[in-house]
Design a protein around this motif. Structure first.
Motif, mmCIF file in Angstrom:
data_model
loop_
_atom_site.group_PDB
_atom_site.id
_atom_site.type_symbol
_atom_site.label_atom_id
_atom_site.label_comp_id
_atom_site.label_asym_id
_atom_site.label_seq_id
_atom_site.Cartn_x
_atom_site.Cartn_y
_atom_site.Cartn_z
ATOM 1 N N ASP A 143 64.245 45.398 -17.238
ATOM 2 C CA ASP A 143 64.619 43.999 -17.084
ATOM 3 C C ASP A 143 66.135 43.876 -17.164
ATOM 4 O O ASP A 143 66.770 44.557 -17.962
ATOM 5 N N LYS A 157 66.733 36.188 -18.453
ATOM 6 C CA LYS A 157 66.285 37.347 -17.687
ATOM 7 C C LYS A 157 66.562 37.053 -16.224
ATOM 8 O O LYS A 157 66.089 36.057 -15.679
ATOM 9 N N ASN A 163 64.720 42.180 -11.997
ATOM 10 C CA ASN A 163 64.747 43.648 -12.036
ATOM 11 C C ASN A 163 65.609 44.168 -10.904
ATOM 12 O O ASN A 163 65.795 43.496 -9.888
ATOM 13 N N VAL A 172 65.746 47.563 -21.124
ATOM 14 C CA VAL A 172 66.544 46.438 -20.640
ATOM 15 C C VAL A 172 67.950 46.891 -20.245
ATOM 16 O O VAL A 172 68.459 47.872 -20.777
#
Length: 91
Positions: free
Chosen positions: A11, A20, A23, A71
């Motif tokens: 992420d 967020k 991706n 992440v």
């Protein structure tokens, strides 16, 4: 060393607001020096690279702060993100 497929599973999170962003969908490689210039975060609404709904976000490599196990932390200007959203809402 990290594989591109591993990179794409993480992420991408903006440290400025904790949002967020999505991706990694692609990378931009400088063919002259072989280094990554930017990562491209696919807009939400993409299904297997098809049916683009939102604009892709291009994040320069020097804006990546940390690559963790799950992440990728980036510093991304919010006004750029908002402009991208406004364009897609009008479309």
């Amino acid at each position: 060393m990290i594989r591109i497929s591993d990179f794409q599973m993480k992420d991408v999170v903006n440290v400025a607001d904790g949002r967020k962003l999505g991706n990694i969908g692609d990378i931009d490689i400088n063919l002259n020096n072989g280094k990554i210039d930017a990562v491209i975060v696919g807009g939400s609404g993409k299904m297997l690279g098809l049916f683009r709904k939102d604009e892709d976000l291009i994040i320069p490599w020097n804006n990546i702060l940390k690559i963790g196990e799950d992440v990728i932390l980036v510093r991304f200007k919010e006004e750029t993100f908002e402009k991208s959203e406004e364009v897609t809402e009008d479309s």
